[in-house]
Write an enzyme that holds these catalytic residues in place. Sequence first.
Site, PDB file in Angstrom:
ATOM      1  N   THR A 234      -8.083   2.693   0.673  1.00 13.13           N
ATOM      2  CA  THR A 234      -9.343   3.388   0.327  1.00 13.13           C
ATOM      3  C   THR A 234     -10.508   2.666   1.006  1.00 13.13           C
ATOM      4  O   THR A 234     -11.650   2.839   0.606  1.00 13.13           O
ATOM      5  CB  THR A 234      -9.586   3.401  -1.204  1.00 13.13           C
ATOM      6  OG1 THR A 234      -9.566   2.053  -1.677  1.00 13.13           O
ATOM      7  CG2 THR A 234      -8.562   4.219  -1.947  1.00 13.13           C
ATOM      8  N   ARG A 236     -11.289   1.570   5.018  1.00 19.42           N
ATOM      9  CA  ARG A 236     -11.689   2.325   6.211  1.00 19.42           C
ATOM     10  C   ARG A 236     -10.420   2.626   7.006  1.00 19.42           C
ATOM     11  O   ARG A 236      -9.522   1.774   7.115  1.00 19.42           O
ATOM     12  CB  ARG A 236     -12.663   1.518   7.083  1.00 19.42           C
ATOM     13  CG  ARG A 236     -14.076   1.439   6.543  1.00 19.42           C
ATOM     14  CD  ARG A 236     -14.803   2.793   6.590  1.00 19.42           C
ATOM     15  NE  ARG A 236     -16.165   2.699   6.089  1.00 19.42           N
ATOM     16  CZ  ARG A 236     -16.559   2.940   4.841  1.00 19.42           C
ATOM     17  NH1 ARG A 236     -15.671   3.298   3.923  1.00 19.42           N
ATOM     18  NH2 ARG A 236     -17.828   2.850   4.500  1.00 19.42           N
ATOM     19  N   GLU A 265     -10.873  10.083  11.051  1.00 18.09           N
ATOM     20  CA  GLU A 265     -11.376  11.038  10.062  1.00 18.09           C
ATOM     21  C   GLU A 265     -12.684  11.702  10.462  1.00 18.09           C
ATOM     22  O   GLU A 265     -13.010  12.781   9.975  1.00 18.09           O
ATOM     23  CB  GLU A 265     -11.549  10.358   8.697  1.00 18.09           C
ATOM     24  CG  GLU A 265     -12.703   9.361   8.631  1.00 18.09           C
ATOM     25  CD  GLU A 265     -12.849   8.722   7.251  1.00 18.09           C
ATOM     26  OE1 GLU A 265     -11.837   8.291   6.678  1.00 18.09           O
ATOM     27  OE2 GLU A 265     -13.985   8.644   6.755  1.00 18.09           O
ATOM     28  N   HIS A 297     -11.692  10.935   1.871  1.00 15.50           N
ATOM     29  CA  HIS A 297     -12.763   9.953   1.634  1.00 15.50           C
ATOM     30  C   HIS A 297     -13.595  10.341   0.410  1.00 15.50           C
ATOM     31  O   HIS A 297     -14.812  10.515   0.482  1.00 15.50           O
ATOM     32  CB  HIS A 297     -13.656   9.853   2.891  1.00 15.50           C
ATOM     33  CG  HIS A 297     -14.338   8.521   3.006  1.00 15.50           C
ATOM     34  ND1 HIS A 297     -14.477   7.859   4.188  1.00 15.50           N
ATOM     35  CD2 HIS A 297     -14.931   7.726   2.080  1.00 15.50           C
ATOM     36  CE1 HIS A 297     -15.120   6.727   3.993  1.00 15.50           C
ATOM     37  NE2 HIS A 297     -15.409   6.620   2.716  1.00 15.50           N
ATOM     38  N   GLN A 298     -12.910  10.443  -0.715  1.00 14.37           N
ATOM     39  CA  GLN A 298     -13.612  10.848  -1.930  1.00 14.37           C
ATOM     40  C   GLN A 298     -13.618   9.748  -2.994  1.00 14.37           C
ATOM     41  O   GLN A 298     -13.969   9.997  -4.143  1.00 14.37           O
ATOM     42  CB  GLN A 298     -13.017  12.144  -2.493  1.00 14.37           C
ATOM     43  CG  GLN A 298     -11.600  11.997  -3.055  1.00 14.37           C
ATOM     44  CD  GLN A 298     -11.091  13.264  -3.710  1.00 14.37           C
ATOM     45  OE1 GLN A 298     -10.714  14.200  -3.037  1.00 14.37           O
ATOM     46  NE2 GLN A 298     -11.072  13.297  -5.034  1.00 14.37           N
TER      47      GLN A 298
HETATM   48  P1  NAI Z   1     -17.292  -6.262  -0.857  1.00 12.05           P
HETATM   49  O1  NAI Z   1     -18.179  -6.760   0.247  1.00 12.05           O
HETATM   50  O2  NAI Z   1     -17.688  -6.495  -2.258  1.00 12.05           O
HETATM   51  O3  NAI Z   1     -15.812  -6.848  -0.657  1.00 12.05           O
HETATM   52  C1  NAI Z   1     -15.171  -6.953   0.573  1.00 12.05           C
HETATM   53  C2  NAI Z   1     -14.269  -8.184   0.506  1.00 12.05           C
HETATM   54  O4  NAI Z   1     -13.500  -8.216   1.704  1.00 12.05           O
HETATM   55  C3  NAI Z   1     -15.067  -9.493   0.417  1.00 12.05           C
HETATM   56  O5  NAI Z   1     -14.577 -10.289  -0.647  1.00 12.05           O
HETATM   57  C4  NAI Z   1     -14.802 -10.140   1.776  1.00 12.05           C
HETATM   58  O6  NAI Z   1     -14.770 -11.562   1.720  1.00 12.05           O
HETATM   59  C5  NAI Z   1     -13.439  -9.555   2.121  1.00 12.05           C
HETATM   60  N1  NAI Z   1     -13.122  -9.649   3.543  1.00 12.05           N
HETATM   61  C6  NAI Z   1     -13.963  -9.605   4.610  1.00 12.05           C
HETATM   62  N2  NAI Z   1     -13.277  -9.770   5.748  1.00 12.05           N
HETATM   63  C7  NAI Z   1     -11.978  -9.914   5.392  1.00 12.05           C
HETATM   64  C8  NAI Z   1     -10.786 -10.143   6.128  1.00 12.05           C
HETATM   65  N3  NAI Z   1     -10.802 -10.256   7.451  1.00 12.05           N
HETATM   66  N4  NAI Z   1      -9.626 -10.250   5.441  1.00 12.05           N
HETATM   67  C9  NAI Z   1      -9.610 -10.168   4.089  1.00 12.05           C
HETATM   68  N5  NAI Z   1     -10.712  -9.965   3.340  1.00 12.05           N
HETATM   69  C10 NAI Z   1     -11.875  -9.841   3.990  1.00 12.05           C
HETATM   70  O7  NAI Z   1     -17.098  -4.709  -0.553  1.00 12.05           O
HETATM   71  P2  NAI Z   1     -16.613  -3.594  -1.567  1.00 12.05           P
HETATM   72  O8  NAI Z   1     -17.787  -2.973  -2.239  1.00 12.05           O
HETATM   73  O9  NAI Z   1     -15.510  -4.125  -2.385  1.00 12.05           O
HETATM   74  O10 NAI Z   1     -16.064  -2.498  -0.540  1.00 12.05           O
HETATM   75  C11 NAI Z   1     -14.943  -2.757   0.279  1.00 12.05           C
HETATM   76  C12 NAI Z   1     -14.817  -1.656   1.307  1.00 12.05           C
HETATM   77  O11 NAI Z   1     -14.451  -0.435   0.663  1.00 12.05           O
HETATM   78  C13 NAI Z   1     -16.125  -1.301   2.040  1.00 12.05           C
HETATM   79  O12 NAI Z   1     -16.363  -2.167   3.140  1.00 12.05           O
HETATM   80  C14 NAI Z   1     -15.883   0.101   2.492  1.00 12.05           C
HETATM   81  O13 NAI Z   1     -15.290   0.066   3.775  1.00 12.05           O
HETATM   82  C15 NAI Z   1     -14.865   0.639   1.480  1.00 12.05           C
HETATM   83  N6  NAI Z   1     -15.448   1.674   0.624  1.00 12.05           N
HETATM   84  C16 NAI Z   1     -14.782   2.873   0.538  1.00 12.05           C
HETATM   85  C17 NAI Z   1     -15.280   3.877  -0.242  1.00 12.05           C
HETATM   86  C18 NAI Z   1     -14.556   5.178  -0.376  1.00 12.05           C
HETATM   87  O14 NAI Z   1     -15.159   6.167  -0.823  1.00 12.05           O
HETATM   88  N7  NAI Z   1     -13.283   5.259  -0.040  1.00 12.05           N
HETATM   89  C19 NAI Z   1     -16.552   3.731  -0.964  1.00 12.05           C
HETATM   90  C20 NAI Z   1     -17.127   2.407  -0.855  1.00 12.05           C
HETATM   91  C21 NAI Z   1     -16.591   1.434  -0.069  1.00 12.05           C
END
Ligand code: NAI
Length: 334
Positions: A234, A236, A265, A297-298
């Site tokens: 969920t 990217r 997508e 992407h929901q």
């Molecule tokens: P966040 O910034 O709170 O958490 C991301 C985590 O990934 C952080 O702890 C970071 O240290 C870690 N990280 C960064 N690079 C990494 C790597 N190379 N290997 C392992 N971990 C790594 O972000 P949040 O809010 O948890 O969102 C995560 C992702 O979810 C977003 O970047 C976005 O792409 C996706 N997302 C998807 C949505 C959807 O509707 N499907 C909605 C919102 C976000």
Amino acid sequence: MKIIFFNTQNFEELAFKKNLMQFQNIQIDFCLERLGPKTAILSKGYDAVICFVNDQLDSECLRLLKSYNIKAIFLRSAGYNHVDVVAAKKLELPVYRVPAYSPEAVAEHAVGLLLCLNRKIHKAYLRIREMNFSLEGLVGSTLKNKKIGVVGVGQIGKAFATIMAGFGCEIYLYDVLPDEQFAKKIQGRYVSKSELLVECDIISIHCPLNAETLHLINLENIFTLKKGVVLVNTSRGPVIETTALIAGLKKLHIGGAALDVYEFESELFFQDHSAEVIQDELIARLMSFPNVLITAHQGFLTAEALDEISQVTLENIADFQKSVPAPNSANRIS
Ligand code: NAI
């Protein structure tokens, strides 16, 4: 301040209009077009743009926005991999985002996808509508005691891990910045990426898309994952190399995939293509597997999250207008 809202969906327009009443001096015009170099001209006469994940904010588009006198960019998303942040900085174009909006919304969607796929609810639903009450082929597995790997233990990863700990699963965590206190709280443990990939029965991805996570699951490592592993994504789309996933599914090495995002997508999601001949061979192949479940992407799509996205975006705009960095200065990424 006059703002153009690109790529509008009805549910977003409703949420923004509801919250807009609390803000003065912000005028928003909603348009259906996606933002990219070809449509940037629509921003002429506006002060700022509001965009979403499938808008194309590359250096060319940013340069055009600047030339049309756009003063700021407001993303109504947490992820910003679609923005050339370096180019925005060079052009002195401030970019704001909504870093957190109901992380539980996305985490719960990931759990929903996993439960649906694992217990074949998507199959059962269709069968029963056809008056077919047979249980043949609907055997799932019990999640209790299964090893669940969480890649990216940020806000969403933590919410997901907490729910799965409640199911009685063994939680494996991988993040570049481990939070040991969190691991202790849910009785999980941080492991190396390779250990997580090799050991887990289910892997759920919650890291951002960046140079390190692009094709995190790829043709080289897909067959090193545990046989029968279920992948949930969920985060990217490009975090999973689609051709590798298809190869793993075809060889019956991958037990299933639940995807809310897809590598390519941007040409498909958020639009109705039901009357067209789909040209994307990869998504067509993915959809042909009985053990692949795709949503478009929901993950973010709850009333609460939409309310938060609109509220924080409008606060970002108000902060920018006042040139006061608080309270959302952390939301500025360039
Ligand atoms: P966040 O910034 O709170 O958490 C991301 C985590 O990934 C952080 O702890 C970071 O240290 C870690 N990280 C960064 N690079 C990494 C790597 N190379 N290997 C392992 N971990 C790594 O972000 P949040 O809010 O948890 O969102 C995560 C992702 O979810 C977003 O970047 C976005 O792409 C996706 N997302 C998807 C949505 C959807 O509707 N499907 C909605 C919102 C976000």
